[in-house]
Design a protein around this motif. Structure first.
Motif, PDB file in Angstrom:
ATOM      1  N   THR A 254       0.833  -1.240   0.003  1.00  0.00           N
ATOM      2  CA  THR A 254      -0.174  -0.006   0.141  1.00  0.00           C
ATOM      3  C   THR A 254       0.822   1.344  -0.050  1.00  0.00           C
ATOM      4  O   THR A 254       0.910   1.963  -0.919  1.00  0.00           O
ATOM      5  N   VAL A 255       1.664   1.664   1.354  1.00  0.00           N
ATOM      6  CA  VAL A 255       2.322   2.781   1.329  1.00  0.00           C
ATOM      7  C   VAL A 255       3.409   2.486   2.257  1.00  0.00           C
ATOM      8  O   VAL A 255       3.118   1.743   3.147  1.00  0.00           O
ATOM      9  N   ASP A 256       4.441   3.367   2.065  1.00  0.00           N
ATOM     10  CA  ASP A 256       5.519   3.316   3.049  1.00  0.00           C
ATOM     11  C   ASP A 256       4.908   3.591   4.511  1.00  0.00           C
ATOM     12  O   ASP A 256       4.103   4.597   4.663  1.00  0.00           O
TER      13      ASP A 256
ATOM     14  N   GLY B 145     -14.726   2.253  -2.381  1.00  0.00           N
ATOM     15  CA  GLY B 145     -15.228   2.802  -3.774  1.00  0.00           C
ATOM     16  C   GLY B 145     -14.769   4.248  -3.971  1.00  0.00           C
ATOM     17  O   GLY B 145     -14.855   4.887  -4.787  1.00  0.00           O
ATOM     18  N   VAL B 146     -13.497   4.602  -3.027  1.00  0.00           N
ATOM     19  CA  VAL B 146     -12.936   6.050  -2.698  1.00  0.00           C
ATOM     20  C   VAL B 146     -11.444   5.870  -2.846  1.00  0.00           C
ATOM     21  O   VAL B 146     -10.993   6.479  -3.738  1.00  0.00           O
ATOM     22  N   PHE B 147     -10.795   5.286  -1.956  1.00  0.00           N
ATOM     23  CA  PHE B 147      -9.398   5.518  -1.855  1.00  0.00           C
ATOM     24  C   PHE B 147      -8.645   4.622  -2.894  1.00  0.00           C
ATOM     25  O   PHE B 147      -9.030   3.139  -2.795  1.00  0.00           O
ATOM     26  N   ARG B 148      -7.773   4.754  -3.617  1.00  0.00           N
ATOM     27  CA  ARG B 148      -7.108   3.907  -4.784  1.00  0.00           C
ATOM     28  C   ARG B 148      -5.908   3.411  -4.069  1.00  0.00           C
ATOM     29  O   ARG B 148      -5.218   4.030  -3.544  1.00  0.00           O
ATOM     30  N   ARG B 149      -5.608   2.051  -4.327  1.00  0.00           N
ATOM     31  CA  ARG B 149      -4.617   1.633  -3.624  1.00  0.00           C
ATOM     32  C   ARG B 149      -4.209   0.184  -4.443  1.00  0.00           C
ATOM     33  O   ARG B 149      -4.909  -0.136  -5.237  1.00  0.00           O
TER      34      ARG B 149
END
Length: 182
Positions: free
Chosen positions: A53-55, A125-129
Motif C-alpha cells: 500500500t504505502v511506506d 469505492g473511494v481510496f485507490r490502492r
C-alpha cells in the motif's frame, strides 16, 4: 459477513504463465539513487515484484522487515526483490533508510503499474490502492509465481508468506541450497 461492493474489489490480476507488462517508473535504490528504470532492466535474474500500500503503514513495515530479515532475499544475488507502492520517491528514500532495506522501491504514484498487473482497487469505492501481492518474473518476462492478499475487504492486510515465496524462487532457479553434507 458483509460483502464489499464489486467496484471496490481488485480487477483480475495477471496469472502464472502471463507475460509481465513492461513499464518504466521512478526507482529508488538502497544506495541513494533515484532514477527512471524499466522492468526489463532488472531482468538479468528473476524479479520478485512485491506490491504494497504505502511506506510506513504498520503492515507494510512488517512485510519489508520480514524480507530484510530473511537473509536469503537480502543477498540479492539470485533474485531481485523490488517493491511497488503508491508512495513517492522522497518517502521511499526515508523508508529504505529507516528500515535499513537492501531493496529498491518503485514509486507507483498514479497506480499505473498496479493497474497493469491487475492489483489496483478502491477501498470503499473511494481510496485507490494496490492489493498486497507478489509476482515472480523470470528473465524472459514471464510470471512464474503469484501470491495475492485474500482479505475480503482490505487485501492490503495479508502478509506475503516469505517461506512460500522462497520456495517458489528456489523452484524457478532449479537448484537446492547447499546443505554442506548435513
Amino acid at each position: 459477513m458483509p460483502r464489499s461492493d464489486p467496484k471496490d474489489r481488485p480487477s483480475d490480476p495477471l496469472d502464472v504463465g502471463d507475460p509481465a507488462p513492461e513499464f518504466t517508473a521512478t526507482l529508488v535504490t538502497p544506495e541513494g539513487e533515484t532514477r527512471e528504470a524499466s522492468l526489463s532492466e532488472l531482468l538479468d535474474r528473476p524479479v520478485l515484484l512485491s506490491f504494497y500500500t504505502v511506506d510506513f503503514s504498520p503492515d507494510c513495515i512488517e512485510e519489508w522487515c520480514a524480507f530484510r530479515d530473511f537473509d536469503w532475499f537480502a543477498s540479492g544475488e539470485e533474485v531481485n526483490v523490488v517493491g511497488v507502492s503508491k508512495s513517492g520517491p522522497r518517502l521511499h528514500r526515508q523508508f529504505i533508510d529507516r528500515l535499513d532495506l537492501g531493496f529498491p522501491l518503485y514509486a507507483d504514484t498514479d497506480l499505473a503499474i498496479s493497474e497493469a498487473f491487475g492489483v489496483a482497487y478502491r477501498t470503499f469505492g473511494v481510496f485507490r490502492r494496490s492489493r498486497r501481492s507478489c509476482f515472480l518474473i523470470d528473465e524472459d518476462g514471464e510470471i512464474r509465481y503469484r501470491w495475492l492478499g485474500e482479505h475480503w475487504l482490505d487485501p492490503t492486510r495479508d502478509t506475503p508468506p516469505v517461506a512460500e515465496l522462497h520456495e517458489a524462487v528456489r523452484a524457478e532457479l532449479g537448484d537446492e541450497p547447499e546443505t554442506f553434507g548435513f
